[in-house]
Write a protein that holds these residues in place. Structure first.
Motif, short mmCIF file in Angstrom:
data_model
loop_
_atom_site.label_atom_id
_atom_site.label_comp_id
_atom_site.label_asym_id
_atom_site.label_seq_id
_atom_site.Cartn_x
_atom_site.Cartn_y
_atom_site.Cartn_z
N VAL A 384 11.12 -3.54 -10.07
CA VAL A 384 9.81 -4.17 -9.92
C VAL A 384 9.09 -3.56 -8.73
O VAL A 384 9.66 -3.37 -7.66
CB VAL A 384 9.97 -5.69 -9.73
N GLN A 385 7.81 -3.23 -8.93
CA GLN A 385 7.01 -2.65 -7.86
C GLN A 385 6.65 -3.74 -6.85
O GLN A 385 6.18 -4.81 -7.23
CB GLN A 385 5.74 -2.02 -8.43
N LEU A 386 6.86 -3.45 -5.57
CA LEU A 386 6.62 -4.43 -4.52
C LEU A 386 5.33 -4.14 -3.78
O LEU A 386 4.91 -2.98 -3.64
CB LEU A 386 7.78 -4.45 -3.52
N GLY A 387 4.67 -5.19 -3.29
CA GLY A 387 3.48 -5.03 -2.49
C GLY A 387 3.83 -4.84 -1.03
O GLY A 387 5.01 -4.74 -0.65
N GLU A 388 2.82 -4.80 -0.17
CA GLU A 388 3.05 -4.58 1.25
C GLU A 388 3.83 -5.73 1.88
O GLU A 388 4.50 -5.55 2.90
CB GLU A 388 1.71 -4.41 1.97
N ASP A 389 3.76 -6.92 1.25
CA ASP A 389 4.48 -8.07 1.79
C ASP A 389 5.93 -8.14 1.32
O ASP A 389 6.66 -9.09 1.64
CB ASP A 389 3.76 -9.37 1.41
N GLY A 390 6.37 -7.12 0.58
CA GLY A 390 7.75 -7.09 0.09
C GLY A 390 7.99 -7.94 -1.15
O GLY A 390 9.11 -8.00 -1.66
N LYS A 391 6.94 -8.58 -1.66
CA LYS A 391 7.05 -9.39 -2.87
C LYS A 391 6.54 -8.59 -4.07
O LYS A 391 5.83 -7.58 -3.89
CB LYS A 391 6.26 -10.69 -2.71
#
Length: 557
Positions: A384-391
């Motif tokens: 799963v691709q994560l955003g800058e917040d690690g989510k």
């Protein structure tokens, strides 16, 4: 190609959308004959792929028997569908605008070369100074980047460079070129002041590149802003993926199974061109075929070969149709194969082909994306691709889209094979292939040029035309009864105006494969003349057998 476009308008195959208001670029309307042609193509695809599919026996080349069902999904779907499919983030082109021509271009499709001219400099755009704003003379450059997006861009680049430097043909040797032609994205944005845009007369008219979303946005309900924001679907496939569990739970079908759909899609193409080849509104004929991961390679080979054979059956046989396998560097790492069925459309340069249908091995990318969240296509194995917040960048549905085999009790995420064809491109290819100019004798036996649309009988808009030889002696009455009987089976045409030879020519031009003439002999022995469009053969058949004979020839049964 110009002759074909003229024929399509003259005979009612295709019209420019909103033509009385000047037209709308990238949108086309199908006329009375065109709508029948396209409908016949879609019906043939649906019958051969879905409704008439034999799910009891193993078809030639298939690993095992399989089932086929249909689906019809909405054009507007939940926005999260497009985030997890990747369209929201990736379905974007970088564009540049021209301040002078007011046109917009794909950043990576504008071709250009660095050019200079002995003894001449080019003046750049005026500069704006701080304080009271006023124009000053722009800088002068020894070399400039000359661009084009024409069908023969390199020759167009040379022509535009000659015009810019005010050179005559005899002075062409004064031009010098620095390196080969490259696309605009290969040069520094800082050099845009030295760039001559594709439709500009002066330098420095192009803006810096910016993202342009190819999906058409719309608003749901009364809410404005992001809360009510949705999109017209850019493809039909995602509707199938999000309904996979619904189909499995509501029917008795088992994997392997294909789910088919025919429907409209929308893409905000920046430069729609080449008639209906690249349009902003188009129709797709897609299958998402779900199978066990261990058998996916065999199923990919099966669909690759079957879809090529189908187009050949529809009349695209010959060297104008090819099956091109993608090179390894074109494939996503989760795909074991992708192939394009391509056709040599006449608007393309000699030796080039345009995509008609793609057959892609998509692995479990789509089902997992809608379960877990948007997958990173560059990760291996897929994560799963994560955003800058690690989510997760985009959250999935959380629904279980795996499949449990009731026989083996094995649970797995099916792999998907996707044969995706364009109905509009298919209709265009069939029009191009059918267009034929040959010679045939006229009413007096003299050879004349004949324009004929040699459609496959299954695809032809009109299957048969009925003519009374003359408008008297009871011939029209017999011909009209036959016409009515034919119309109960398929589209037919009745014509009693003009010489019979001219009536034949009119039907040849719209692609009618068979013409039936009622004449004086019909009244004596109850036979009629059946004329074949392609062979020009004329035979006598029994009047009572005419409908059955046309039906046999059209269906091939």
């Amino acid at each position: 190609m110009e002759k074909l476009v003229s024929l399509c308008r003259r005979r009612g195959f295709l019209f420019q959308s909103s033509e009385i208001y000047g037209g709308l670029n990238g949108f086309w309307d199908y006329g009375p004959l065109g709508v029948e042609l396209k409908r016949n193509l879609k019906d043939a695809w649906w019958r051969d792929m879905v409704s008439a599919h034999d799910d009891l026996d193993t078809l030639a080349g298939a690993p095992s028997p399989y089932e086929m069902v249909g689906l019809d999904c909405t054009i507007i779907m939940h926005p999260q569908v497009w985030k997890n499919s990747g369209h929201h983030d990736l379905f974007v082109d970088e564009m540049v605008d021209c301040r002078e021509s007011k046109k917009r271009y794909r950043y990576d499709q504008v071709l250009g070369r660095w050019a200079s001219c002995d003894g001449k400099k080019s003046q750049g755009p005026p500069k704006q100074l701080s304080g009271p704003t006023f124009d000053v003379k722009g800088a002068e450059y020894d070399k400039i980047f000359v661009t084009s997006i024409g069908e023969e861009p390199e020759s167009e680049i040379e022509r535009r460079a000659m015009k810019h430097f005010k050179l005559r043909a005899k002075d062409a040797d004064k031009l010098s070129w620095d390196g080969p032609a490259v696309t605009l994205d290969k040069i520094n944005v800082a050099d845009f002041d030295k760039t001559l845009g594709p439709d500009a007369t002066g330098l420095g008219t192009l803006t810096e590149p910016r993202d342009f979303n190819l999906m058409f946005p719309t608003t749901i309900g009364a809410l404005a802003g992001e809360e009510g924001r949705a999109f017209l679907r850019p493809e039909t496939a995602q509707g199938i993926f999000v309904n996979f569990k619904n189909v499995i739970d509501s029917t008795r079908v088992r994997v392997p199974v294909g789910i088919a759909q025919v429907g409209k899609s929308f893409r905000n193409e920046i430069t729609p061109r080449n008639f209906t080849f690249r349009s902003r509104e188009f129709e797709q004929m897609e299958i998402e075929f779900f199978c066990h991961p261990d058998e996916s390679r065999k199923w990919y080979e099966y669909w690759r070969n079957r879809r090529m054979a189908w187009w050949q059956e529809m009349g695209l046989a010959g060297d104008r149709l090819i099956l091109r396998d993608h090179h390894a560097d074109e494939l996503s790492h989760y795909s074991t194969g992708t192939a394009d069925i391509e056709y040599a459309f006449p608007f393309l340069p000699e030796g080039e082909y345009g995509e008609l249908e793609g057959i892609a091995h998509r692995g479990d990318f789509d089902l997992r994306s809608h379960m877990e969240g948007k997958l990173d296509p560059n990760s291996c194995p897929l994560t799963v691709q994560l955003g800058e917040d690690g989510k997760p960048l985009h959250r999935g549905s959380g629904k279980d889209l795996t499949y449990r085999d009731e026989v083996t009790n094995e649970r797995f995420t099916p792999h998907v094979i996707e044969p995706s064809a364009g109905a509009d491109r298919g209709a265009l290819a069939i029009l191009c292939e059918a267009y034929t100019e040959d010679t045939a004798p006229d009413d007096k036996g003299k050879e004349q040029t004949r324009l004929s649309m040699k459609f496959h009988p299954r695809i032809a808009p009109i299957k048969a035309a009925v003519f009374p030889l003359v408008k008297k002696d009871g011939m029209p009455e017999v011909a009209k009864d036959l016409y009515r009987a034919l119309k109960k089976k398929f589209p037919a045409f009745y014509d009693e105006k003009g010489a019979v030879g001219r009536r034949y020519r009119r039907q040849d031009e719209v692609g009618t494969p068979y013409c039936i003439t009622v004449d004086g002999q019909t009244l004596d022995d109850k036979t009629v003349t059946l004329r074949d469009r392609d062979s020009l053969e004329q035979v006598r058949i029994r009047l009572d057998d005419a409908v059955e004979e046309i039906e046999r020839r059209v269906t091939g049964d």
